[in-house]
Motif scaffolding. Structure first.
Motif, PDB file in Angstrom:
ATOM      1  N   PHE A  73      -7.917   0.507  -2.679  1.00  0.00           N
ATOM      2  CA  PHE A  73      -7.686  -0.576  -3.781  1.00  0.00           C
ATOM      3  C   PHE A  73      -6.706  -1.575  -3.902  1.00  0.00           C
ATOM      4  O   PHE A  73      -6.890  -2.640  -4.017  1.00  0.00           O
ATOM      5  N   ALA A  74      -5.721  -0.912  -3.223  1.00  0.00           N
ATOM      6  CA  ALA A  74      -4.535  -1.958  -3.099  1.00  0.00           C
ATOM      7  C   ALA A  74      -4.901  -2.824  -1.828  1.00  0.00           C
ATOM      8  O   ALA A  74      -4.408  -4.149  -1.965  1.00  0.00           O
ATOM      9  N   TRP A  75      -5.367  -2.386  -0.711  1.00  0.00           N
ATOM     10  CA  TRP A  75      -5.678  -3.182   0.440  1.00  0.00           C
ATOM     11  C   TRP A  75      -6.642  -4.190  -0.033  1.00  0.00           C
ATOM     12  O   TRP A  75      -6.652  -5.442   0.493  1.00  0.00           O
ATOM     13  N   LYS A  76      -7.745  -4.182  -0.732  1.00  0.00           N
ATOM     14  CA  LYS A  76      -8.641  -5.192  -0.992  1.00  0.00           C
ATOM     15  C   LYS A  76      -8.168  -6.019  -2.426  1.00  0.00           C
ATOM     16  O   LYS A  76      -9.091  -6.842  -2.945  1.00  0.00           O
ATOM     17  N   ASP A  77      -7.278  -5.625  -2.956  1.00  0.00           N
ATOM     18  CA  ASP A  77      -6.563  -6.389  -4.245  1.00  0.00           C
ATOM     19  C   ASP A  77      -6.542  -7.838  -3.991  1.00  0.00           C
ATOM     20  O   ASP A  77      -5.680  -8.172  -3.155  1.00  0.00           O
ATOM     21  N   LYS A 102       4.657 -14.499   1.679  1.00  0.00           N
ATOM     22  CA  LYS A 102       4.528 -13.321   0.854  1.00  0.00           C
ATOM     23  C   LYS A 102       3.241 -12.969   0.559  1.00  0.00           C
ATOM     24  O   LYS A 102       2.979 -12.004  -0.491  1.00  0.00           O
ATOM     25  N   MET A 103       2.164 -13.510   1.062  1.00  0.00           N
ATOM     26  CA  MET A 103       0.897 -13.228   0.522  1.00  0.00           C
ATOM     27  C   MET A 103       0.121 -11.998   1.462  1.00  0.00           C
ATOM     28  O   MET A 103       0.758 -11.366   2.518  1.00  0.00           O
ATOM     29  N   THR A 104      -0.711 -11.183   0.893  1.00  0.00           N
ATOM     30  CA  THR A 104      -1.347  -9.977   1.505  1.00  0.00           C
ATOM     31  C   THR A 104      -2.601 -10.460   2.376  1.00  0.00           C
ATOM     32  O   THR A 104      -2.687 -11.838   2.359  1.00  0.00           O
ATOM     33  N   LEU A 105      -3.186  -9.642   2.844  1.00  0.00           N
ATOM     34  CA  LEU A 105      -4.277  -9.968   3.672  1.00  0.00           C
ATOM     35  C   LEU A 105      -5.457 -10.589   3.223  1.00  0.00           C
ATOM     36  O   LEU A 105      -5.868 -11.671   3.495  1.00  0.00           O
ATOM     37  N   SER A 106      -5.627  -9.912   2.167  1.00  0.00           N
ATOM     38  CA  SER A 106      -6.815 -10.560   1.064  1.00  0.00           C
ATOM     39  C   SER A 106      -6.578 -11.902   0.693  1.00  0.00           C
ATOM     40  O   SER A 106      -7.399 -12.779   0.533  1.00  0.00           O
ATOM     41  N   SER A 107      -5.394 -12.194   0.053  1.00  0.00           N
ATOM     42  CA  SER A 107      -4.898 -13.347  -0.466  1.00  0.00           C
ATOM     43  C   SER A 107      -4.724 -14.390   0.523  1.00  0.00           C
ATOM     44  O   SER A 107      -5.115 -15.552   0.371  1.00  0.00           O
ATOM     45  N   GLY A 108      -4.278 -13.970   1.698  1.00  0.00           N
ATOM     46  CA  GLY A 108      -4.019 -14.878   2.856  1.00  0.00           C
ATOM     47  C   GLY A 108      -5.409 -15.535   3.318  1.00  0.00           C
ATOM     48  O   GLY A 108      -5.308 -16.736   3.609  1.00  0.00           O
ATOM     49  N   LEU A 109      -6.222 -14.676   3.281  1.00  0.00           N
ATOM     50  CA  LEU A 109      -7.682 -15.084   3.662  1.00  0.00           C
ATOM     51  C   LEU A 109      -8.224 -16.334   2.929  1.00  0.00           C
ATOM     52  O   LEU A 109      -9.086 -17.108   3.365  1.00  0.00           O
ATOM     53  N   VAL A 110      -8.007 -16.163   1.650  1.00  0.00           N
ATOM     54  CA  VAL A 110      -8.374 -17.396   0.844  1.00  0.00           C
ATOM     55  C   VAL A 110      -8.116 -18.688   1.150  1.00  0.00           C
ATOM     56  O   VAL A 110      -8.674 -19.687   1.172  1.00  0.00           O
ATOM     57  N   SER A 111      -6.879 -18.912   2.131  1.00  0.00           N
ATOM     58  CA  SER A 111      -6.402 -20.087   2.556  1.00  0.00           C
ATOM     59  C   SER A 111      -7.188 -20.853   3.596  1.00  0.00           C
ATOM     60  O   SER A 111      -7.308 -21.626   3.697  1.00  0.00           O
ATOM     61  N   LEU A 112      -8.355 -19.820   4.199  1.00  0.00           N
ATOM     62  CA  LEU A 112      -9.121 -20.272   5.188  1.00  0.00           C
ATOM     63  C   LEU A 112     -10.159 -21.118   4.278  1.00  0.00           C
ATOM     64  O   LEU A 112     -10.967 -21.742   4.923  1.00  0.00           O
ATOM     65  N   MET A 113     -10.268 -20.906   3.067  1.00  0.00           N
ATOM     66  CA  MET A 113     -11.550 -21.574   2.231  1.00  0.00           C
ATOM     67  C   MET A 113     -11.173 -23.005   1.711  1.00  0.00           C
ATOM     68  O   MET A 113     -10.195 -23.008   0.919  1.00  0.00           O
ATOM     69  N   VAL A 158       0.954  -1.186   0.006  1.00  0.00           N
ATOM     70  CA  VAL A 158       0.157   0.088   0.008  1.00  0.00           C
ATOM     71  C   VAL A 158       0.811   1.122  -0.012  1.00  0.00           C
ATOM     72  O   VAL A 158       0.624   2.288  -0.800  1.00  0.00           O
ATOM     73  N   VAL A 159       1.766   1.463   0.795  1.00  0.00           N
ATOM     74  CA  VAL A 159       2.731   2.464   0.986  1.00  0.00           C
ATOM     75  C   VAL A 159       3.391   2.812  -0.336  1.00  0.00           C
ATOM     76  O   VAL A 159       3.475   3.944  -0.914  1.00  0.00           O
ATOM     77  N   PHE A 160       4.074   1.760  -1.016  1.00  0.00           N
ATOM     78  CA  PHE A 160       4.859   1.957  -2.180  1.00  0.00           C
ATOM     79  C   PHE A 160       3.819   2.301  -3.473  1.00  0.00           C
ATOM     80  O   PHE A 160       4.171   3.167  -4.103  1.00  0.00           O
ATOM     81  N   ARG A 161       2.723   1.746  -3.714  1.00  0.00           N
ATOM     82  CA  ARG A 161       1.727   1.937  -4.275  1.00  0.00           C
ATOM     83  C   ARG A 161       1.260   3.521  -4.308  1.00  0.00           C
ATOM     84  O   ARG A 161       1.115   4.098  -5.078  1.00  0.00           O
ATOM     85  N   VAL A 162       0.988   3.739  -3.057  1.00  0.00           N
ATOM     86  CA  VAL A 162       0.400   5.285  -2.801  1.00  0.00           C
ATOM     87  C   VAL A 162       1.454   6.243  -3.181  1.00  0.00           C
ATOM     88  O   VAL A 162       0.999   7.269  -3.774  1.00  0.00           O
ATOM     89  N   LEU A 163       2.528   6.073  -2.580  1.00  0.00           N
ATOM     90  CA  LEU A 163       3.748   6.917  -3.204  1.00  0.00           C
ATOM     91  C   LEU A 163       4.002   7.075  -4.494  1.00  0.00           C
ATOM     92  O   LEU A 163       4.070   8.342  -5.210  1.00  0.00           O
ATOM     93  N   GLY A 164       3.916   6.070  -5.199  1.00  0.00           N
ATOM     94  CA  GLY A 164       4.228   5.759  -6.611  1.00  0.00           C
ATOM     95  C   GLY A 164       2.893   6.559  -7.390  1.00  0.00           C
ATOM     96  O   GLY A 164       3.149   7.423  -8.373  1.00  0.00           O
ATOM     97  N   SER A 165       1.794   6.248  -7.066  1.00  0.00           N
ATOM     98  CA  SER A 165       0.713   6.627  -7.692  1.00  0.00           C
ATOM     99  C   SER A 165       0.391   8.091  -7.793  1.00  0.00           C
ATOM    100  O   SER A 165      -0.107   8.750  -8.656  1.00  0.00           O
ATOM    101  N   VAL A 166       0.480   8.631  -6.370  1.00  0.00           N
ATOM    102  CA  VAL A 166       0.352   9.946  -6.145  1.00  0.00           C
ATOM    103  C   VAL A 166       1.744  10.940  -7.027  1.00  0.00           C
ATOM    104  O   VAL A 166       1.343  11.778  -7.571  1.00  0.00           O
ATOM    105  N   PHE A 167       2.884  10.357  -6.924  1.00  0.00           N
ATOM    106  CA  PHE A 167       3.894  11.035  -7.650  1.00  0.00           C
ATOM    107  C   PHE A 167       3.514  11.296  -9.177  1.00  0.00           C
ATOM    108  O   PHE A 167       3.628  12.146  -9.647  1.00  0.00           O
ATOM    109  N   PHE A 168       3.314  10.061  -9.804  1.00  0.00           N
ATOM    110  CA  PHE A 168       3.559  10.005 -11.186  1.00  0.00           C
ATOM    111  C   PHE A 168       1.940  10.554 -11.733  1.00  0.00           C
ATOM    112  O   PHE A 168       2.107  11.380 -12.529  1.00  0.00           O
ATOM    113  N   SER A 169       0.884  10.328 -10.826  1.00  0.00           N
ATOM    114  CA  SER A 169      -0.417  11.006 -11.135  1.00  0.00           C
ATOM    115  C   SER A 169      -0.157  12.627 -11.142  1.00  0.00           C
ATOM    116  O   SER A 169      -1.007  13.172 -12.029  1.00  0.00           O
TER     117      SER A 169
END
Length: 274
Positions: A203-207, A220-231, A77-88
């Protein structure tokens, strides 16, 4: 007078009903996180749990490495936000204020990317990440979100809404284009920058799809993808899944509550033109 009052009552009734429909899934998620597996599968559904226990929260914290999930997600999230704000900001200012060849054509290409499903870009993005040797790394999570077409469009609208007199005064004072941008125009676009940052963070947090594709190891998973392993393939522990989902969404709810004013201001500003 009576007809006006009846209209207001009708409008408020509809709004309350819509709000209830929107909030209902979150309420159900919260209640299910305290139930047992048997209670979550009852037909007809059991609304309240028999006992309010945090055992599902403890269990999901033991089953999954939430500390690593949070770290990977925060870094993404941090790197996406920094890059997105800067380049946008750079692209938005260029499209709004500068004149250069094929300007309208290039901006049309930017808009076209907003009009097609994002899934179309998954294969080329995966090939790029694979060629770079970034699979199963945090860098692979960051790459697709560094540049934001939505952020470019939003900030273009924000810069177009700022008075041209400010640029002219800065030019008369001897400021270059770069100085005019970051010393005069950029501070005035603070609400728009905040909006881009918040949108990108949400958008990044829920990706879900991209992290599942590029990262295979659970560390190396994120929260959203890690929760899938519970299924599981044949069964799902719904109370634990709901508990994990609530743990995952709390930071974003807090973020929105903190920056709610800036978020609304940025959306309002993006609709103006100069």
């Amino acid at each position: 007078m009576k007809s006006t009052r009846k209209k207001k009552i009708a409008v408020y009734t509809v709004l309350i009903l819509m709000a209830f429909i929107m909030v209902l899934p979150f309420v159900w998620t919260f209640l299910t996180s305290f139930k047992t597996q048997a209670e979550s599968l009852k037909v007809p559904p059991q609304i309240l749990p028999s006992s309010w226990s945090f055992k599902n929260y403890k269990a999901v914290m033991e089953v999954l490495p939430f500390d690593k999930f949070f770290l990977n997600t925060v870094l993404m999230v941090v790197f996406r936000v920094l890059g997105s704000v800067f380049f946008s900001a750079l692209a938005g200012y260029a499209f709004a204020r500068l004149e250069f060849p094929f300007k309208n054509f290039l901006f049309t290409l930017v808009l076209l990317q907003m009009m097609v499903p994002s899934q179309i870009f998954i294969l080329p993005q995966y090939m790029i990440v694979s060629k770079l040797g970034w699979l199963d790394t945090v860098k692979a999570l960051v790459l697709p979100g560094v540049v934001s077409t939505f952020g470019t469009f939003l900030l273009k609208q924000v810069f177009m809404g700022l008075p041209k007199d400010l640029e002219e005064a800065a030019t008369l004072d001897g400021c270059s284009i770069w100085k005019t941008f970051y010393k005069v125009m950029l501070p005035l676009a603070k609400s728009g920058l905040t909006s881009v940052g918040i949108f990108t963070a949400l958008f990044a947090w829920k990706d879900l799809m991209w992290p599942l594709i590029v990262n295979m190891s659970i560390e190396k998973m994120t929260l959203s993808s890690g929760l899938v392993s519970l299924m599981g393939q044949y069964s799902v522990d719904y109370p634990q899944l709901m508990a994990g989902s609530l743990i995952a969404i709390v930071p974003m709810v807090v973020l929105f509550m903190i920056f709610q004013k800036q978020f609304v201001e940025g959306i309002a500003t993006s609709g103006t033109k100069g």
